[in-house]
Write a protein that holds these residues in place. Structure first.
Motif, PDB file in Angstrom:
ATOM      1  N   ASP A 277       0.904  -1.227  -0.216  1.00  0.00           N
ATOM      2  CA  ASP A 277      -0.084   0.014  -0.127  1.00  0.00           C
ATOM      3  C   ASP A 277       0.784   1.251  -0.057  1.00  0.00           C
ATOM      4  O   ASP A 277       0.594   2.191  -0.757  1.00  0.00           O
ATOM      5  CB  ASP A 277      -0.899  -0.029   1.146  1.00  0.00           C
ATOM      6  CG  ASP A 277      -2.039   1.045   1.025  1.00  0.00           C
ATOM      7  OD1 ASP A 277      -2.740   1.194   0.238  1.00  0.00           O
ATOM      8  OD2 ASP A 277      -1.867   1.828   2.185  1.00  0.00           O
ATOM      9  N   ASP A 280       2.520   1.362  -3.623  1.00  0.00           N
ATOM     10  CA  ASP A 280       1.586   1.961  -4.703  1.00  0.00           C
ATOM     11  C   ASP A 280       1.145   3.356  -4.241  1.00  0.00           C
ATOM     12  O   ASP A 280       0.780   4.137  -5.325  1.00  0.00           O
ATOM     13  CB  ASP A 280       0.183   1.059  -4.477  1.00  0.00           C
ATOM     14  CG  ASP A 280       0.642  -0.475  -5.016  1.00  0.00           C
ATOM     15  OD1 ASP A 280       1.657  -0.667  -5.451  1.00  0.00           O
ATOM     16  OD2 ASP A 280      -0.332  -1.342  -4.670  1.00  0.00           O
ATOM     17  N   LYS A 281       0.967   3.960  -3.075  1.00  0.00           N
ATOM     18  CA  LYS A 281       0.758   5.136  -3.080  1.00  0.00           C
ATOM     19  C   LYS A 281       2.097   6.199  -2.887  1.00  0.00           C
ATOM     20  O   LYS A 281       1.712   7.213  -2.919  1.00  0.00           O
ATOM     21  CB  LYS A 281       0.039   5.484  -1.594  1.00  0.00           C
ATOM     22  CG  LYS A 281      -1.353   4.954  -1.502  1.00  0.00           C
ATOM     23  CD  LYS A 281      -2.124   4.866  -0.197  1.00  0.00           C
ATOM     24  CE  LYS A 281      -3.287   4.175  -0.102  1.00  0.00           C
ATOM     25  NZ  LYS A 281      -4.107   4.146   1.201  1.00  0.00           N
TER      26      LYS A 281
END
Length: 373
Positions: A277, A280-281
């Motif tokens: 996460d 991806d961010k």
């Protein structure tokens, strides 16, 4: 006795004598060497002394098997054991057996007997499969490396590379050809074999284990049996017909996962899902960004380049621990980079024994590479 009868008698006697002589010769021949039960030529060789994350020292060892009756320098296949980066050692099937314990599983029995992914650490006898190179006059070396409970990544790849440098530095002593070193591994060992093969020019992953830094850690070929190739995608890539998404997430994305322990990101609220996460961010200011980069370092899929050695990849189509997609993407990435490779899949094979056809193909392939046939 007439002439014709004497001639027939002579032929019969000659035939019997030849048959007797042939039987005697066959009986006198030495039986073929049973390489599976062969003891190490050089046992418990210490190739480095390292420090675990808790400060304790550990001797890293290897067993070296030389083919019988060979005096010239031989190629060598280095074997890296599996076990989820958490169990196993260099002794493999040659470890002393405790008579009080239950006997080991038969060599061809699949590892995943319970159906639970967490019980599917590969315990098949890939060790015995690769030890068979001794029949082709190739040395076999099985090595130790630090487990995840001892030191987190990149410690194990530092250790593996240290073993290769050690063998080159001591090639004359052990009668091996320093230009003909290949590597093979299964499961976690397959991951480390691939990582070794594709990162020979990555200084961050070389380390200085055992010294001998004037020697290269490159290998001429690699065999990867169902090894992980991308730390971030192990859970999401699992086929839901083999394992539910919930179980895949628990097996690979949770802080209890083998990958989390390998990366040292295994506390409550951690795990690969958290790192994915953050990646991806693109949260580069996260306190865990260094762990994101560590997971990338531990993923050989990120380091494939055109100068990598040829590879043989095997992965079972019914593997419910490491998704076959891990190997399929490695194959595609090697193809895109122009790296020679062979991919084989037994559609019914689990995370474990790949079957006689795949095993024989792998041995034939690596043998030809090492003997330049």
């Amino acid at each position: 006795m007439n002439k014709k009868l004497r001639m027939v008698s002579f032929v019969l006697l000659a035939t019997l004598a030849f048959a007797t002589q042939k039987e005697s010769f066959v009986a006198a021949e030495s039986p073929p060497t049973d390489v599976i039960s062969m003891a190490p030529t050089y046992k418990d060789v210490v190739y480095a002394t390292v420090t675990n994350d808790d400060g304790k020292k550990k001797e890293l060892k290897m067993n070296i098997f030389k083919p019988e009756g060979v005096t010239e320098a031989t190629p060598v296949l280095v074997y890296i054991h599996g076990g989820g980066w958490a169990i196993g050692d260099y002794q493999g099937d040659d470890a002393p057996k405790d008579a009080k314990k239950e006997t080991a599983a038969p060599p061809n029995r699949p590892a995943q007997m319970t159906g639970r992914a967490t019980d599917q650490v590969a315990t098949d006898s890939a060790y015995q499969v690769f030890k068979k190179v001794l029949e082709d006059k190739i040395a076999f070396v099985s090595i130790d490396y630090r487990l995840s409970g001892e030191a987190i990544f990149p410690a194990p790849i530092y250790d593996v590379k240290g073993s290769i440098r050690y063998l080159r530095a001591h090639a004359k002593e052990y009668g091996i050809d320093p230009e003909k070193i290949a590597v093979a591994g299964n499961s976690a060992g397959g991951h480390l074999a691939t990582e070794l093969a594709v990162t020979s020019d990555i200084k961050e992953l070389e380390g200085d284990v055992g010294g001998n830094l004037e020697y290269s850690s490159k290998v001429m070929a690699a065999v990867d049996f169902y090894g992980p190739t991308d730390m971030f995608t192990m859970g999401p890539e699992m086929d839901p017909t083999l394992q539910s998404p919930e179980e895949a997430a628990e097996t690979h994305d949770s802080p209890r996962a083998a990958e989390a322990k390998l990366l040292g990101f295994d506390k409550e609220g951690q795990g690969v899902a958290v790192l994915r996460d953050i990646r991806d961010k693109k949260q580069t200011n996260s306190p865990y960004w260094e762990k994101v980069k560590l997971a990338e370092l531990a993923s050989p899929i990120n380091y494939v380049s055109s100068d990598d050695p040829p590879m043989f990849i095997a992965h079972g189509g019914s593997d419910s621990l490491v998704s076959i997609q891990q190997s399929l993407r490695l194959r595609d990435t090697l193809n895109h980079a122009g790296v020679e490779n062979i991919f084989m899949s037994n559609s019914k094979a689990p995370h474990g024994g790949q079957g006689e056809d795949v095993n024989n193909a792998a041995i034939t392939w690596v043998t030809k590479k090492m003997l330049n046939k």
